[in-house]
Design a protein around this motif. Structure first.
Motif, mmCIF file in Angstrom:
data_model
loop_
_atom_site.group_PDB
_atom_site.id
_atom_site.type_symbol
_atom_site.label_atom_id
_atom_site.label_comp_id
_atom_site.label_asym_id
_atom_site.label_seq_id
_atom_site.Cartn_x
_atom_site.Cartn_y
_atom_site.Cartn_z
ATOM 1 N N THR A 261 43.580 -43.614 17.019
ATOM 2 C CA THR A 261 42.460 -44.501 16.681
ATOM 3 C C THR A 261 41.903 -44.105 15.324
ATOM 4 O O THR A 261 42.133 -42.998 14.836
ATOM 5 N N SER A 265 36.228 -44.322 15.509
ATOM 6 C CA SER A 265 36.307 -44.871 16.865
ATOM 7 C C SER A 265 35.464 -44.043 17.826
ATOM 8 O O SER A 265 35.162 -42.874 17.575
ATOM 9 N N GLU A 266 35.116 -44.647 18.935
ATOM 10 C CA GLU A 266 34.330 -43.926 19.933
ATOM 11 C C GLU A 266 35.104 -42.721 20.450
ATOM 12 O O GLU A 266 34.518 -41.668 20.732
ATOM 13 N N GLU A 267 36.425 -42.851 20.558
ATOM 14 C CA GLU A 267 37.236 -41.736 21.040
ATOM 15 C C GLU A 267 37.185 -40.547 20.082
ATOM 16 O O GLU A 267 37.015 -39.396 20.508
ATOM 17 N N ARG A 268 37.309 -40.818 18.797
ATOM 18 C CA ARG A 268 37.269 -39.714 17.820
ATOM 19 C C ARG A 268 35.863 -39.122 17.746
ATOM 20 O O ARG A 268 35.693 -37.898 17.642
ATOM 21 N N LEU A 269 34.856 -39.967 17.785
ATOM 22 C CA LEU A 269 33.478 -39.472 17.732
ATOM 23 C C LEU A 269 33.135 -38.636 18.962
ATOM 24 O O LEU A 269 32.435 -37.626 18.869
ATOM 25 N N GLN A 270 33.647 -39.052 20.119
ATOM 26 C CA GLN A 270 33.402 -38.276 21.333
ATOM 27 C C GLN A 270 34.064 -36.912 21.245
ATOM 28 O O GLN A 270 33.504 -35.895 21.685
ATOM 29 N N ASP A 273 31.873 -34.842 19.065
ATOM 30 C CA ASP A 273 30.605 -34.554 19.735
ATOM 31 C C ASP A 273 30.738 -33.412 20.731
ATOM 32 O O ASP A 273 29.816 -32.610 20.913
ATOM 33 N N ALA A 307 27.444 -41.873 11.966
ATOM 34 C CA ALA A 307 27.622 -41.615 13.400
ATOM 35 C C ALA A 307 27.722 -40.124 13.689
ATOM 36 O O ALA A 307 27.150 -39.627 14.670
ATOM 37 N N ARG A 311 25.026 -37.626 15.877
ATOM 38 C CA ARG A 311 25.454 -36.808 17.003
ATOM 39 C C ARG A 311 25.278 -35.316 16.732
ATOM 40 O O ARG A 311 24.944 -34.554 17.657
#
Length: 424
Positions: A261, A265-270, A273, A307, A311
């Protein structure tokens, strides 16, 4: 986090170390260089250690194994998973693999403290592997331990010391790690090493493991760890960038890219985090040229950095710019698109409070010419530093490239407030 205390301790040291005078002096900002303790290049001598690679278990009679999944024994650079977890087939809990949230296997980079005279590091090889070992920061051999076995096999790297003592071990390279074995008749204890300052990496394939002999254990992430002493929490995904989500298709065997991704992306940001990191390095990417427009790129970079700052509001970010790699389709001279991408990253570094520095390999043109080690053209250093695929650095190239990164990283402040003082 414990690693955060490292920074606080370093800050306190500089305050206490400052010379006394009648006027208050502002302490010198703590830099990444202040926290580095690179691995030595001085190889341990034969009177200090004997290291040998074996394809059969050591003949020690009864053996005891300290498995990879023992709590509080191993300090990993990525969370281990039982072998086979990622591909959803047969899962084997006698060894670990390292995938994180992506689909290209990372090499193990683990540290632990051993008290004993003789022990063996147990790992598995499928296709090829390279292994390197350091004791108290010094390598046990000049070259990596190379294995080429397409059928798969177990390997034991046996370490023998002149007498019983306590050493901190770093083991890196192979993609599959089983644990540590020792003779049941000889007392050996293993415990986790103290976590080092941890730098997370979001990147394209520049920080993915190299599959080539002489390069596997000198891929970008372990090389960065060797040159800094930091733990490197590697979140790279091949083919990706701020705009580019990668191939997102399943490929046969080892390089399955279906989970890639884009950086924001939400996956990379998660993944960012939840990572136990003290700093974040964001690298690249040439991959964004495939879908580049100035507005889209500027927006994607800004959204990603914003983003991350939301976080991790106190985490320093270092941006490493577009890779200066050239080929038949990428000229070895500045092009308007890559210069524009570089300017966007430079401006973003200045505008975002968490970004403590921008490292620019493109404008400085770290890699020159259009050749590779396999197909040299006599027009630049890519003849030495680019691997057989013509686009990714080989082991020698990664050492060169990461040294350039570290050279500039060491001067950057760890505290974002020192990079963006009030009023600037």
């Amino acid at each position: 986090m414990a690693a955060g205390l490292v920074v606080a301790g370093a800050l306190a040291w500089f305050v206490l170390a400052r010379p006394s005078s009648g006027t208050a002096e502002k302490p010198r900002p703590v830099t990444f260089g202040d926290l580095m303790h690179p691995m030595s290049t001085e190889v341990l001598g034969p009177d200090e250690v004997k290291a040998s690679l074996r394809t059969r278990p050591p003949k020690w009679g009864d053996r005891e194994e300290i498995r990879w999944d023992r709590d509080d024994v191993f300090t990993y650079s990525l969370p281990p998973q039982p072998l086979g977890t990622h591909f959803g087939g047969l899962t084997l809990d006698d060894a670990a693999e390292f995938f994180l949230n992506n689909s290209v296997a990372k090499g193990v980079d683990v540290r632990f403290v051993v008290t004993g005279r003789r022990f063996a590091i147990h790992y598995k090889t499928y296709r090829q592997s390279e292994a390197r070992v350091w004791l108290d920061g010094r390598p046990v051999s000049k070259k990596a331990f190379w294995v080429d076995d397409t059928d798969g096999r177990d390997d034991w790297l046996v370490i023998t010391l002149p007498k019983t003592r306590t050493v901190t071990v770093r083991f890196e390279g192979p993609t599959i790690f089983s644990g540590v074995e020792h003779s049941a008749d000889e007392p050996v204890t293993v415990k986790a090493a103290k976590p080092e300052f941890t730098i997370g990496v979001v990147s394209d394939s520049m920080y993915e493991p190299s599959p080539y002999k002489g390069s596997i254990s000198r891929s970008a992430a372990p090389t960065l760890a060797t040159l800094t002493g930091f733990r490197v929490w590697n979140m790279a995904q091949s083919g990706t960038g701020y705009l580019n989500a990668g191939l997102q298709v399943p490929l046969a065997g080892y390089f399955n890219l279906s989970e890639s991704t884009r950086y924001g992306s939400e996956e990379r940001l998660q993944a960012i985090d939840t990572a136990p990191i003290d700093a974040l390095l964001v690298n690249g990417s040439l991959n964004d040229s495939a879908m580049y427009s100035a507005d889209a790129y500027r927006d994607a970079v800004d959204r990603f950095l914003t983003a991350v700052e939301m976080r991790l509001p106190t985490t320093p970010i270092v941006i490493v710019g577009v890779e200066p790699i050239s080929s038949d389709t990428i000229p070895d001279h500045p092009t308007p698109m890559y210069l524009e991408m570089t300017d966007v990253l430079r401006q973003a570094a200045a505008e975002h409070d968490n970004v403590v520095g921008f490292i620019d390999p493109y404008t400085d043109n770290w890699l020159t010419g259009t050749g590779s080690a396999k197909h040299p053209r006599g027009d630049g250093n890519q003849d030495k530093y680019i691997g057989p695929d013509g686009i990714h650095p080989n082991g020698r190239g990664q050492v060169f490239y990461q040294r350039r990164v570290v050279e500039q990283l060491r001067t950057l402040p760890v505290n974002p407030r020192d990079a963006h003082p009030a009023g600037d």
